[in-house]
Write a protein that holds these residues in place. Sequence first.
Motif, PDB file in Angstrom:
ATOM      1  N   ASP A  97       1.126  -0.985   0.077  1.00 51.17           N
ATOM      2  CA  ASP A  97      -0.142   0.049  -0.169  1.00 51.17           C
ATOM      3  C   ASP A  97       0.917   1.421  -0.068  1.00 51.17           C
ATOM      4  OD1 ASP A  97      -2.035   1.994  -0.002  1.00 51.17           O
ATOM      5  OD2 ASP A  97      -2.710   0.919   2.268  1.00 51.17           O
ATOM      6  N   ARG A  98       1.339   1.399  -1.264  1.00 52.50           N
ATOM      7  CA  ARG A  98       2.381   2.580  -1.364  1.00 52.50           C
ATOM      8  C   ARG A  98       2.044   4.067  -0.913  1.00 52.50           C
ATOM      9  NH1 ARG A  98       7.198   2.658  -3.655  1.00 52.50           N
ATOM     10  NH2 ARG A  98       7.999   4.709  -4.403  1.00 52.50           N
ATOM     11  N   GLU A  99       0.764   4.203  -1.217  1.00 49.58           N
ATOM     12  CA  GLU A  99       0.078   5.527  -0.742  1.00 49.58           C
ATOM     13  C   GLU A  99      -0.042   5.673   0.819  1.00 49.58           C
ATOM     14  OE1 GLU A  99      -4.220   8.339  -1.826  1.00 49.58           O
ATOM     15  OE2 GLU A  99      -3.537   6.478  -2.637  1.00 49.58           O
ATOM     16  N   THR A 100      -0.400   4.839   1.522  1.00 53.18           N
ATOM     17  CA  THR A 100      -0.771   4.925   2.830  1.00 53.18           C
ATOM     18  C   THR A 100       0.741   5.021   3.375  1.00 53.18           C
ATOM     19  OG1 THR A 100      -2.844   3.621   2.729  1.00 53.18           O
ATOM     20  CG2 THR A 100      -1.532   3.601   5.011  1.00 53.18           C
ATOM     21  N   LEU A 101       1.678   4.412   2.765  1.00 54.60           N
ATOM     22  CA  LEU A 101       3.130   4.206   3.410  1.00 54.60           C
ATOM     23  C   LEU A 101       3.731   5.665   3.198  1.00 54.60           C
ATOM     24  CD1 LEU A 101       5.679   2.722   4.517  1.00 54.60           C
ATOM     25  CD2 LEU A 101       6.256   2.311   1.989  1.00 54.60           C
ATOM     26  N   GLN A 102       3.577   6.420   1.966  1.00 55.16           N
ATOM     27  CA  GLN A 102       3.993   7.647   1.985  1.00 55.16           C
ATOM     28  C   GLN A 102       3.479   8.583   3.026  1.00 55.16           C
ATOM     29  OE1 GLN A 102       6.680   8.424   0.162  1.00 55.16           O
ATOM     30  NE2 GLN A 102       7.054   6.407  -0.463  1.00 55.16           N
ATOM     31  N   GLN A 103       1.810   8.405   3.239  1.00 52.29           N
ATOM     32  CA  GLN A 103       1.560   9.399   4.215  1.00 52.29           C
ATOM     33  C   GLN A 103       1.918   9.159   5.486  1.00 52.29           C
ATOM     34  OE1 GLN A 103      -2.560   8.539   3.680  1.00 52.29           O
ATOM     35  NE2 GLN A 103      -2.802   9.529   1.572  1.00 52.29           N
ATOM     36  N   GLU A 104       2.001   7.988   6.019  1.00 53.17           N
ATOM     37  CA  GLU A 104       2.653   7.580   7.284  1.00 53.17           C
ATOM     38  C   GLU A 104       4.278   8.079   7.457  1.00 53.17           C
ATOM     39  OE1 GLU A 104       1.150   6.474   9.943  1.00 53.17           O
ATOM     40  OE2 GLU A 104      -0.656   6.707   8.847  1.00 53.17           O
ATOM     41  N   LEU A 105       4.980   7.892   6.206  1.00 54.26           N
ATOM     42  CA  LEU A 105       6.362   8.446   6.422  1.00 54.26           C
ATOM     43  C   LEU A 105       6.521   9.895   6.411  1.00 54.26           C
ATOM     44  CD1 LEU A 105       8.037   6.131   3.826  1.00 54.26           C
ATOM     45  CD2 LEU A 105       8.475   6.049   6.061  1.00 54.26           C
ATOM     46  N   MET A 106       5.520  10.537   5.781  1.00 52.11           N
ATOM     47  CA  MET A 106       5.462  12.075   5.765  1.00 52.11           C
ATOM     48  C   MET A 106       5.024  12.544   7.042  1.00 52.11           C
ATOM     49  SD  MET A 106       6.634  13.139   3.230  1.00 52.11           S
ATOM     50  CE  MET A 106       7.844  11.840   3.043  1.00 52.11           C
ATOM     51  N   LYS A 107       4.059  11.618   7.736  1.00 49.07           N
ATOM     52  CA  LYS A 107       3.613  12.023   9.200  1.00 49.07           C
ATOM     53  C   LYS A 107       4.849  11.941  10.060  1.00 49.07           C
ATOM     54  CE  LYS A 107       0.028  10.629  12.654  1.00 49.07           C
ATOM     55  NZ  LYS A 107      -0.976   9.775  13.075  1.00 49.07           N
ATOM     56  N   LEU A 108       5.426  10.978   9.982  1.00 46.59           N
ATOM     57  CA  LEU A 108       6.566  10.468  10.923  1.00 46.59           C
ATOM     58  C   LEU A 108       7.814  11.608  10.674  1.00 46.59           C
ATOM     59  CD1 LEU A 108       8.261   8.621  12.810  1.00 46.59           C
ATOM     60  CD2 LEU A 108       9.195   7.602  10.719  1.00 46.59           C
TER      61      LEU A 108
END
Length: 275
Positions: free
Chosen positions: A89-100
Amino acid sequence: MSTPFSPLMAVIYEAISAILLFWHAVWHKVLGSASWLATNWSWVLGIIFLVITVRAILFPVFVKQIKSQRAMQALQPRVKTLQEKHKGDRETLQQELMKLYREEKVNPLMGCLPMLVQIPVFFGLFHVLRHLTPTMPEAKRTLYGWTLGQFNDASHAKLFGAPIAASFHSSPHELSLLGANGTTVKVAAAILIAAMIATTFLTSRQMILKTGWAEDPQQRMVQRLMLYGIPFSLLISGYVFPIGVVTYWVTQNLFSLGQQMWVLRKYPSPSPTGV
Protein backbone atom coordinates in the motif's frame (compact mmCIF):
# COMPACT_ATOMS: atom_id res chain seq x y z
CA MET A 1 15.86 32.83 -27.07
CA SER A 2 15.68 34.05 -23.47
CA THR A 3 13.99 32.06 -20.76
CA PRO A 4 12.24 33.08 -17.53
CA PHE A 5 15.41 32.01 -15.71
CA SER A 6 17.73 34.33 -17.65
CA PRO A 7 17.58 37.23 -15.15
CA LEU A 8 18.32 34.85 -12.28
CA MET A 9 21.23 33.26 -14.13
CA ALA A 10 22.59 36.71 -15.00
CA VAL A 11 22.66 37.50 -11.26
CA ILE A 12 24.53 34.24 -10.63
CA TYR A 13 27.03 34.99 -13.41
CA GLU A 14 27.66 38.43 -11.95
CA ALA A 15 28.03 37.07 -8.41
CA ILE A 16 30.49 34.37 -9.51
CA SER A 17 32.43 36.91 -11.55
CA ALA A 18 32.55 39.35 -8.63
CA ILE A 19 33.98 36.73 -6.25
CA LEU A 20 36.48 35.47 -8.84
CA LEU A 21 37.62 38.98 -9.74
CA PHE A 22 37.90 39.95 -6.06
CA TRP A 23 40.23 37.05 -5.25
CA HIS A 24 42.20 37.57 -8.44
CA ALA A 25 42.76 41.19 -7.44
CA VAL A 26 43.89 40.11 -3.97
CA TRP A 27 46.37 37.55 -5.29
CA HIS A 28 47.52 39.87 -8.05
CA LYS A 29 48.54 42.38 -5.39
CA VAL A 30 50.45 39.67 -3.54
CA LEU A 31 52.03 37.89 -6.52
CA GLY A 32 51.90 40.47 -9.28
CA SER A 33 51.93 39.23 -12.88
CA ALA A 34 54.61 36.62 -12.24
CA SER A 35 54.09 33.18 -13.75
CA TRP A 36 55.68 30.10 -12.19
CA LEU A 37 55.53 26.57 -13.59
CA ALA A 38 53.76 28.00 -16.66
CA THR A 39 50.88 28.97 -14.36
CA ASN A 40 49.19 32.34 -13.81
CA TRP A 41 48.69 31.80 -10.09
CA SER A 42 46.59 34.90 -9.44
CA TRP A 43 43.80 33.46 -11.62
CA VAL A 44 44.21 29.86 -10.45
CA LEU A 45 44.19 30.95 -6.81
CA GLY A 46 41.17 33.12 -7.62
CA ILE A 47 39.29 29.95 -8.65
CA ILE A 48 40.51 28.06 -5.56
CA PHE A 49 39.41 30.83 -3.21
CA LEU A 50 36.09 31.06 -5.04
CA VAL A 51 35.58 27.46 -3.85
CA ILE A 52 36.56 28.37 -0.29
CA THR A 53 34.19 31.35 -0.31
CA VAL A 54 31.23 29.29 -1.58
CA ARG A 55 31.95 26.44 0.87
CA ALA A 56 32.22 28.89 3.77
CA ILE A 57 28.83 30.39 2.86
CA LEU A 58 27.29 26.91 2.59
CA PHE A 59 28.88 25.54 5.77
CA PRO A 60 25.75 26.03 7.96
CA VAL A 61 23.69 24.23 5.30
CA PHE A 62 26.24 21.41 5.23
CA VAL A 63 25.99 20.99 9.02
CA LYS A 64 22.18 20.82 8.71
CA GLN A 65 22.65 18.17 6.02
CA ILE A 66 24.71 15.99 8.37
CA LYS A 67 22.24 16.47 11.23
CA SER A 68 19.37 15.56 8.91
CA GLN A 69 21.17 12.42 7.78
CA ARG A 70 21.81 11.45 11.39
CA ALA A 71 18.13 11.99 12.22
CA MET A 72 17.06 9.93 9.21
CA GLN A 73 19.42 7.18 10.26
CA ALA A 74 17.99 7.14 13.79
CA LEU A 75 14.48 6.81 12.31
CA GLN A 76 15.35 3.82 10.12
CA PRO A 77 13.93 1.19 12.53
CA ARG A 78 10.58 3.01 12.61
CA VAL A 79 10.67 3.49 8.84
CA LYS A 80 11.29 -0.22 8.37
CA THR A 81 8.35 -1.03 10.67
CA LEU A 82 6.07 1.19 8.59
CA GLN A 83 7.32 -0.41 5.38
CA GLU A 84 6.48 -3.87 6.69
CA LYS A 85 3.12 -2.74 8.07
CA HIS A 86 2.00 -1.09 4.82
CA LYS A 87 3.68 -3.41 2.37
CA GLY A 88 1.78 -3.25 -0.93
CA ASP A 89 0.00 0.00 0.00
CA ARG A 90 2.40 2.62 -1.30
CA GLU A 91 0.05 5.59 -0.87
CA THR A 92 -0.59 4.88 2.82
CA LEU A 93 3.10 4.21 3.39
CA GLN A 94 4.03 7.60 1.94
CA GLN A 95 1.41 9.34 4.10
CA GLU A 96 2.68 7.60 7.25
CA LEU A 97 6.30 8.41 6.39
CA MET A 98 5.48 12.08 5.84
CA LYS A 99 3.61 12.11 9.16
CA LEU A 100 6.63 10.56 10.90
CA TYR A 101 9.01 13.08 9.36
CA ARG A 102 6.76 15.98 10.41
CA GLU A 103 6.49 14.70 13.98
CA GLU A 104 10.25 14.26 14.27
CA LYS A 105 10.95 17.48 12.34
CA VAL A 106 13.12 15.70 9.78
CA ASN A 107 13.41 16.80 6.15
CA PRO A 108 14.51 13.95 3.85
CA LEU A 109 15.42 16.47 1.14
CA MET A 110 17.93 18.27 3.36
CA GLY A 111 20.57 15.71 2.45
CA CYS A 112 20.51 16.92 -1.16
CA LEU A 113 20.30 20.64 -0.43
CA PRO A 114 24.03 21.51 -0.44
CA MET A 115 24.45 19.85 -3.82
CA LEU A 116 21.36 21.57 -5.23
CA VAL A 117 22.63 24.94 -4.02
CA GLN A 118 26.02 24.37 -5.63
CA ILE A 119 24.63 23.42 -9.03
CA PRO A 120 23.87 27.05 -10.06
CA VAL A 121 27.33 28.06 -8.81
CA PHE A 122 28.97 25.37 -10.92
CA PHE A 123 27.03 26.27 -14.05
CA GLY A 124 27.70 29.94 -13.37
CA LEU A 125 31.45 29.34 -13.34
CA PHE A 126 31.15 27.06 -16.38
CA HIS A 127 29.40 29.85 -18.30
CA VAL A 128 31.86 32.53 -17.18
CA LEU A 129 34.92 30.48 -18.17
CA ARG A 130 33.37 29.40 -21.45
CA HIS A 131 32.78 33.10 -22.05
CA LEU A 132 36.56 33.72 -21.92
CA THR A 133 37.33 33.08 -25.56
CA PRO A 134 39.30 35.40 -27.86
CA THR A 135 36.53 35.08 -30.47
CA MET A 136 34.03 36.74 -28.13
CA PRO A 137 32.77 40.07 -29.61
CA GLU A 138 34.33 43.00 -27.79
CA ALA A 139 30.94 44.33 -26.71
CA LYS A 140 30.29 41.13 -24.75
CA ARG A 141 33.69 40.99 -23.07
CA THR A 142 32.61 43.46 -20.40
CA LEU A 143 29.53 41.50 -19.34
CA TYR A 144 29.15 40.48 -15.67
CA GLY A 145 31.37 43.28 -14.37
CA TRP A 146 34.55 42.42 -16.32
CA THR A 147 36.84 45.02 -17.86
CA LEU A 148 38.51 44.45 -21.22
CA GLY A 149 41.87 44.12 -19.47
CA GLN A 150 40.57 41.49 -17.06
CA PHE A 151 38.90 39.59 -19.89
CA ASN A 152 42.04 39.53 -22.07
CA ASP A 153 44.22 38.56 -19.12
CA ALA A 154 41.93 35.76 -17.91
CA SER A 155 41.31 34.36 -21.40
CA HIS A 156 45.05 33.65 -21.72
CA ALA A 157 45.67 32.59 -18.08
CA LYS A 158 47.25 29.15 -17.87
CA LEU A 159 47.57 26.24 -15.48
CA PHE A 160 50.80 24.33 -16.18
CA GLY A 161 50.79 25.68 -19.72
CA ALA A 162 47.11 24.91 -20.43
CA PRO A 163 44.65 27.86 -20.66
CA ILE A 164 41.97 27.69 -17.96
CA ALA A 165 39.40 28.52 -20.65
CA ALA A 166 40.44 25.55 -22.82
CA SER A 167 39.09 22.00 -22.56
CA PHE A 168 40.08 18.54 -23.74
CA HIS A 169 37.86 18.93 -26.82
CA SER A 170 39.01 22.45 -27.78
CA SER A 171 39.55 22.69 -31.53
CA PRO A 172 42.97 23.51 -33.04
CA HIS A 173 41.58 26.91 -34.07
CA GLU A 174 40.47 27.71 -30.50
CA LEU A 175 43.82 26.56 -29.13
CA SER A 176 45.73 28.72 -31.60
CA LEU A 177 43.72 31.77 -30.55
CA LEU A 178 44.52 30.95 -26.90
CA GLY A 179 48.19 30.49 -27.75
CA ALA A 180 48.11 26.93 -26.42
CA ASN A 181 49.72 23.64 -27.37
CA GLY A 182 47.14 20.93 -28.04
CA THR A 183 49.17 18.14 -26.42
CA THR A 184 49.78 20.19 -23.28
CA VAL A 185 46.07 20.98 -22.97
CA LYS A 186 45.02 17.36 -23.42
CA VAL A 187 47.56 16.04 -20.90
CA ALA A 188 46.64 18.67 -18.29
CA ALA A 189 42.92 18.16 -18.89
CA ALA A 190 43.22 14.35 -18.70
CA ILE A 191 45.10 14.50 -15.38
CA LEU A 192 42.59 16.94 -13.91
CA ILE A 193 39.61 14.90 -15.16
CA ALA A 194 41.09 11.77 -13.54
CA ALA A 195 41.55 13.72 -10.30
CA MET A 196 37.99 15.04 -10.54
CA ILE A 197 36.56 11.52 -10.95
CA ALA A 198 38.69 10.06 -8.14
CA THR A 199 37.95 12.81 -5.62
CA THR A 200 34.23 12.75 -6.45
CA PHE A 201 34.16 9.01 -5.73
CA LEU A 202 36.15 9.42 -2.51
CA THR A 203 33.88 12.23 -1.29
CA SER A 204 30.74 10.09 -1.72
CA ARG A 205 32.46 7.00 -0.30
CA GLN A 206 33.60 8.90 2.78
CA MET A 207 30.02 9.96 3.53
CA ILE A 208 28.60 6.46 3.04
CA LEU A 209 31.33 4.86 5.17
CA LYS A 210 30.37 7.17 8.03
CA THR A 211 26.59 7.11 7.67
CA GLY A 212 26.12 3.57 6.39
CA TRP A 213 23.92 2.33 3.55
CA ALA A 214 20.27 3.37 3.80
CA GLU A 215 17.68 0.72 4.61
CA ASP A 216 15.16 2.23 2.20
CA PRO A 217 15.73 0.77 -1.32
CA GLN A 218 15.14 4.12 -3.03
CA GLN A 219 17.60 5.92 -0.77
CA ARG A 220 20.12 3.13 -1.27
CA MET A 221 19.70 3.51 -5.04
CA VAL A 222 20.43 7.24 -4.70
CA GLN A 223 23.55 6.43 -2.68
CA ARG A 224 24.76 4.04 -5.40
CA LEU A 225 24.09 6.70 -8.02
CA MET A 226 26.15 9.20 -6.02
CA LEU A 227 28.95 6.70 -5.47
CA TYR A 228 29.27 5.23 -8.95
CA GLY A 229 26.98 7.03 -11.40
CA ILE A 230 28.17 10.60 -10.96
CA PRO A 231 31.92 9.79 -11.12
CA PHE A 232 31.31 7.74 -14.29
CA SER A 233 29.32 10.57 -15.89
CA LEU A 234 32.26 12.91 -15.29
CA LEU A 235 34.36 10.78 -17.62
CA ILE A 236 32.10 12.03 -20.41
CA SER A 237 31.19 15.54 -19.25
CA GLY A 238 34.77 16.30 -18.21
CA TYR A 239 35.63 16.16 -21.91
CA VAL A 240 33.88 19.52 -22.46
CA PHE A 241 34.56 21.20 -19.11
CA PRO A 242 37.05 24.09 -19.26
CA ILE A 243 40.22 23.38 -17.30
CA GLY A 244 39.29 26.14 -14.85
CA VAL A 245 35.97 24.39 -14.11
CA VAL A 246 37.70 21.05 -13.55
CA THR A 247 40.14 22.83 -11.22
CA TYR A 248 37.15 24.24 -9.33
CA TRP A 249 35.58 20.77 -9.05
CA VAL A 250 38.78 19.08 -7.81
CA THR A 251 39.38 21.86 -5.27
CA GLN A 252 35.78 21.60 -4.08
CA ASN A 253 36.11 17.84 -3.61
CA LEU A 254 39.35 18.17 -1.64
CA PHE A 255 37.77 20.85 0.52
CA SER A 256 34.69 18.64 1.00
CA LEU A 257 36.80 15.68 2.10
CA GLY A 258 38.38 17.76 4.87
CA GLN A 259 35.12 19.44 5.82
CA GLN A 260 33.21 16.15 5.94
CA MET A 261 35.90 14.55 8.06
CA TRP A 262 35.61 17.35 10.64
CA VAL A 263 31.79 17.49 10.68
CA LEU A 264 31.34 13.71 10.74
CA ARG A 265 33.64 13.47 13.75
CA LYS A 266 31.78 16.26 15.49
CA TYR A 267 28.40 14.65 14.79
CA PRO A 268 29.13 10.89 15.01
CA SER A 269 26.68 8.34 13.72
CA PRO A 270 24.23 7.03 16.34
CA SER A 271 24.70 3.51 14.99
CA PRO A 272 27.67 3.38 12.62
CA THR A 273 27.63 0.69 9.97
CA GLY A 274 30.25 -0.27 7.46
CA VAL A 275 30.10 -0.51 3.69
